[in-house]
Design a protein around this motif. Structure first.
Motif, mmCIF file in Angstrom:
data_model
loop_
_atom_site.group_PDB
_atom_site.id
_atom_site.type_symbol
_atom_site.label_atom_id
_atom_site.label_comp_id
_atom_site.label_asym_id
_atom_site.label_seq_id
_atom_site.Cartn_x
_atom_site.Cartn_y
_atom_site.Cartn_z
ATOM 1 N N ASN A 70 13.158 -5.800 0.677
ATOM 2 C CA ASN A 70 13.251 -5.552 2.111
ATOM 3 C C ASN A 70 12.087 -6.208 2.865
ATOM 4 N N LEU A 71 12.357 -7.406 3.383
ATOM 5 C CA LEU A 71 11.284 -8.177 4.040
ATOM 6 C C LEU A 71 10.742 -7.495 5.296
ATOM 7 N N SER A 72 11.543 -6.608 5.874
ATOM 8 C CA SER A 72 11.074 -5.934 7.102
ATOM 9 C C SER A 72 9.959 -4.925 6.799
ATOM 10 N N TRP A 73 9.699 -4.671 5.513
ATOM 11 C CA TRP A 73 8.620 -3.733 5.154
ATOM 12 C C TRP A 73 7.234 -4.395 5.183
ATOM 13 N N GLY A 74 7.180 -5.690 5.443
ATOM 14 C CA GLY A 74 5.871 -6.344 5.550
ATOM 15 C C GLY A 74 5.752 -7.564 4.674
ATOM 16 N N PRO A 75 4.627 -8.303 4.806
ATOM 17 C CA PRO A 75 4.510 -9.592 4.124
ATOM 18 C C PRO A 75 4.111 -9.479 2.644
ATOM 19 N N HIS A 76 3.633 -8.310 2.200
ATOM 20 C CA HIS A 76 3.096 -8.208 0.836
ATOM 21 C C HIS A 76 4.103 -7.600 -0.129
ATOM 22 N N ARG A 77 3.941 -7.976 -1.415
ATOM 23 C CA ARG A 77 4.810 -7.382 -2.441
ATOM 24 C C ARG A 77 3.959 -7.001 -3.643
ATOM 25 N N LEU A 78 4.131 -5.772 -4.109
ATOM 26 C CA LEU A 78 3.307 -5.202 -5.175
ATOM 27 C C LEU A 78 3.967 -5.376 -6.553
ATOM 28 N N ALA A 79 3.163 -5.834 -7.523
ATOM 29 C CA ALA A 79 3.630 -5.837 -8.921
ATOM 30 C C ALA A 79 2.992 -4.630 -9.596
ATOM 31 N N VAL A 80 3.817 -3.665 -9.966
ATOM 32 C CA VAL A 80 3.293 -2.513 -10.710
ATOM 33 C C VAL A 80 3.260 -2.933 -12.175
ATOM 34 N N ILE A 81 2.055 -3.079 -12.720
ATOM 35 C CA ILE A 81 1.945 -3.569 -14.102
ATOM 36 C C ILE A 81 1.605 -2.399 -15.032
ATOM 37 N N VAL A 82 2.535 -2.109 -15.928
ATOM 38 C CA VAL A 82 2.370 -0.969 -16.830
ATOM 39 C C VAL A 82 2.131 -1.481 -18.248
ATOM 40 N N PRO A 83 0.877 -1.391 -18.747
ATOM 41 C CA PRO A 83 0.642 -1.753 -20.145
ATOM 42 C C PRO A 83 1.329 -0.705 -21.018
ATOM 43 N N PHE A 84 2.088 -1.166 -22.001
ATOM 44 C CA PHE A 84 3.018 -0.213 -22.646
ATOM 45 C C PHE A 84 3.208 -0.449 -24.138
ATOM 46 N N ARG A 85 3.330 0.662 -24.863
ATOM 47 C CA ARG A 85 3.808 0.623 -26.249
ATOM 48 C C ARG A 85 4.251 2.033 -26.642
ATOM 49 N N ASP A 86 5.492 2.136 -27.083
ATOM 50 C CA ASP A 86 5.938 3.357 -27.748
ATOM 51 C C ASP A 86 5.764 4.631 -26.908
ATOM 52 N N ARG A 87 6.145 4.590 -25.648
ATOM 53 C CA ARG A 87 6.063 5.800 -24.796
ATOM 54 C C ARG A 87 7.363 5.936 -24.002
ATOM 55 N N GLN A 137 3.956 -15.133 -9.148
ATOM 56 C CA GLN A 137 4.831 -15.969 -8.304
ATOM 57 C C GLN A 137 5.575 -15.132 -7.271
ATOM 58 N N LEU A 138 5.930 -13.903 -7.647
ATOM 59 C CA LEU A 138 6.765 -13.080 -6.765
ATOM 60 C C LEU A 138 5.988 -12.032 -5.986
ATOM 61 N N CYS A 139 4.783 -11.715 -6.453
ATOM 62 C CA CYS A 139 4.018 -10.633 -5.827
ATOM 63 C C CYS A 139 2.613 -11.117 -5.505
ATOM 64 N N ASP A 140 1.965 -10.497 -4.500
ATOM 65 C CA ASP A 140 0.612 -10.947 -4.143
ATOM 66 C C ASP A 140 -0.458 -9.882 -4.378
ATOM 67 N N TYR A 141 -0.066 -8.735 -4.948
ATOM 68 C CA TYR A 141 -1.083 -7.780 -5.415
ATOM 69 C C TYR A 141 -0.525 -6.961 -6.566
ATOM 70 N N ILE A 142 -1.454 -6.414 -7.373
ATOM 71 C CA ILE A 142 -0.994 -5.658 -8.550
ATOM 72 C C ILE A 142 -1.496 -4.211 -8.488
ATOM 73 N N ALA A 143 -0.770 -3.344 -9.190
ATOM 74 C CA ALA A 143 -1.281 -1.998 -9.477
ATOM 75 C C ALA A 143 -1.320 -1.919 -10.990
ATOM 76 N N MET A 144 -2.533 -1.830 -11.578
ATOM 77 C CA MET A 144 -2.580 -1.570 -13.020
ATOM 78 C C MET A 144 -2.260 -0.088 -13.113
ATOM 79 N N HIS A 145 -1.194 0.252 -13.816
ATOM 80 C CA HIS A 145 -0.691 1.626 -13.713
ATOM 81 C C HIS A 145 -0.398 2.232 -15.075
#
Ligand code: UDP
Ligand code: MN
Length: 362
Positions: A70-87, A137-145
Motif C-alpha cells: 500500500n503505497l499510500s502508507w508512505g515512502p518507506h518499507r520495512l523488512a522484518v528479519i527473523v533469524p530462525f531455526r527450529d521454532r 532491493q525491496l525495503c529501506d529499513y530492517i527490524a532485527m526481530h
C-alpha cells in the motif's frame, strides 16, 4: 356469461396470435433461467483465464515482488528479519500477529524468515546480515526481530528510524534483559545505517553477545540509539516473550578461545558473510505472508573453530533435555569409558616401563 365470452374471444385470430407469443416468451425465459451457470474457469476464451490468474495473484502472491503493497502508507518499507531455526510453533503465532500489528500501524512491510539449515551452531548475526542482503532491493529499513517476542502495546512504533537505530525492546520494557546497553530482541535500523556499520559480526556462533558487539559498532560510528517514550505497560505488559527455557535450552557453551574473541570485531561483517541460499519459499500463515529463506552459512574453521562443537561437548549439551534418571545413566557410561581409557593407559605405561628396564639392563 363472462367465461363463454372469453372463449369466444380466443377464437379471433389476433388474440390467438398474441397468446401464442406470450406462451413462447414464457417458455424461453424458463429455459434460460434453468440453464446451469458456467464458471469463468470453464470458459475457453483466453481473456477470461488471464482475469482469473490476476485475481488469484491478488489473493495469494507467489513471488515476494507481487505481495500487496500500500503505497499510500508512505515512502518507506520495512523488512522484518527473523533469524530462525527450529521454532515452528513460535513462527505460527509470530507471522500472523506481527502482520496484523504492522497493518494496523500502516507500516508497509515484508517478513523474512532467515532459516539456518547447515549443521553449524546457530549464528543470529550472520543470518541478519543475509536477511539484509536479501531484502535491501525491496525495503529501506530492517527490524532485527526475535521470533519469540510479540509487541503487545499498540503504541510501540515501527516507523522508519531516520535518526539512527531505534530499539523497540528497550531494557525498561523487555521482560528479561534490563542492562542499559542492551539492543537485542527488536531493533529497527535504516539500510543506510546498517550498511555504514558494515552489518553485524559473523564470529558469534551459539547463543548471545552478538547484539552487544553491534552496540559497540553503533557507538564507535557515533550513532545514537533511541527508544520508545511514554510507554506505560512496563516489563510485564509490553511484550509477550514466548520463550520457555525448560522446553528449549540455549546453546550457551563458550570455548576459551571463543570467549577471548568477543571484543569489538573490526574484521567481519556484511562484506565478509559467506553463505549459500539453498531455496526460498513464500509461505502464508493464516493468510499472512512471509518469505522463508533457507540459508547454509559457511564457516572458516581456522578462523572460528567454535562454529562446530566437538561431539563430546554436543553430548553434554543434549543430556540437559533428558530426565534425571537418563542423565545418571549417561554420566555412568562416560565414567566407564574413562575407566577403560585409564586402564589402557596404565597397561601402556607398564609395557613402556618394562621396555625401558630391558634397555637399561643391556
Ligand atoms: N533462534 C532460533 N533458533 C534457535 C536459537 C535462536 O530461531 O535455536 C532465534 C529466534 O528468533 C530467537 C532469537 O534467535 O527468538 C534469540 O534467541 P533466544 O530467544 O533463545 O534468546 P533470548 O534473547 O530470548 O535469550
Ligand atoms: Mn527469546
Amino acid at each position: 356469461m363472462p367465461i363463454y365470452h372469453e372463449m369466444r374471444l380466443l377464437r379471433t385470430p389476433w388474440v390467438r396470435c398474441l397468446t401464442l407469443c406470450v406462451l413462447v416468451t414464457v417458455v424461453i425465459t424458463c429455459l434460460l433461467a434453468f440453464q446451469p451457470i458456467k464458471s469463468q474457469r470453464d470458459c475457453a476464451c483466453p481473456e477470461k483465464n488471464v482475469m482469473d490468474l490476476k485475481l488469484e495473484k491478488m489473493a495469494i502472491a507467489s513471488r515476494v515482488e507481487d505481495l500487496p503493497d500500500n503505497l499510500s502508507w508512505g515512502p518507506h518499507r520495512l523488512a522484518v528479519i527473523v533469524p530462525f531455526r527450529d521454532r515452528f510453533e513460535q513462527l505460527q503465532k509470530f507471522v500472523p500477529y506481527l502482520h496484523r500489528f504492522l497493518n494496523e500501524q500502516k507500516v508497509r512491510h515484508i517478513i523474512y524468515i532467515v532459516n539456518q539449515v547447515d549443521n553449524y551452531r546457530f549464528n543470529r548475526a550472520s543470518l541478519i546480515n543475509v536477511g539484509f542482503l536479501q531484502s535491501k532491493q525491496l525495503c529501506d529499513y530492517i527490524a532485527m526481530h526475535d521470533v519469540d517476542l510479540l509487541p503487545l502495546n499498540a503504541n510501540l512504533s515501527y516507523a522508519y528510524p531516520e535518526r539512527g537505530p531505534f530499539h523497540i525492546a528497550a531494557p525498561d520494557l523487555h521482560p528479561k534483559y534490563h542492562y542499559k546497553t542492551f539492543v537485542g530482541g527488536i531493533l529497527l535500523v535504516a539500510n543506510k545505517h546498517f550498511q555504514k556499520l558494515n552489518g553485524m559480526s559473523n564470529k558469534f556462533w551459539g547463543w548471545g553477545r552478538e547484539d552487544d558487539e553491534f552496540y559497540r559498532r553503533i557507538i564507535d560510528a557515533k550513532m545514537n540509539v533511541s527508544r520508545p517514550v511514554g510507554i506505560t505497560t512496563g516489563t510485564n505488559g509490553t511484550f509477550l516473550h514466548m520463550h520457555k527455557k525448560d522446553v528449549r535450552s540455549r546453546d550457551m557453551i563458550r570455548t576459551v578461545e571463543q570467549r577471548q574473541n568477543e571484543k569489538r570485531d573490526r574484521r567481519t561483517g556484511l562484506d565478509t558473510v559467506q553463505f549459500n541460499i539453498e531455496s526460498k519459499m513464500l509461505l502464508h500463515i493464516e493468510e499472512a505472508p512471509c518469505l522463508v529463506i533457507n540459508v547454509q552459512l559457511h564457516c572458516d574453521i581456522s578462523f572460528t573453530p567454535w562454529c562446530d562443537m566437538p561431539d563430546r561437548i554436543k553430548g553434554l549439551m543434549s543430556i540437559r533435555n533428558l530426565s534425571p534418571e537418563k542423565q545418571r545413566t549417561w554420566l555412568q557410561q562416560q565414567l566407564d569409558n574413562l575407566d577403560s581409557i585409564i586402564r589402557m593407559k596404565e597397561k601402556m605405561d607398564d609395557t613402556l616401563e618394562i621396555k625401558a628396564k630391558k634397555i637399561m639392563d643391556t
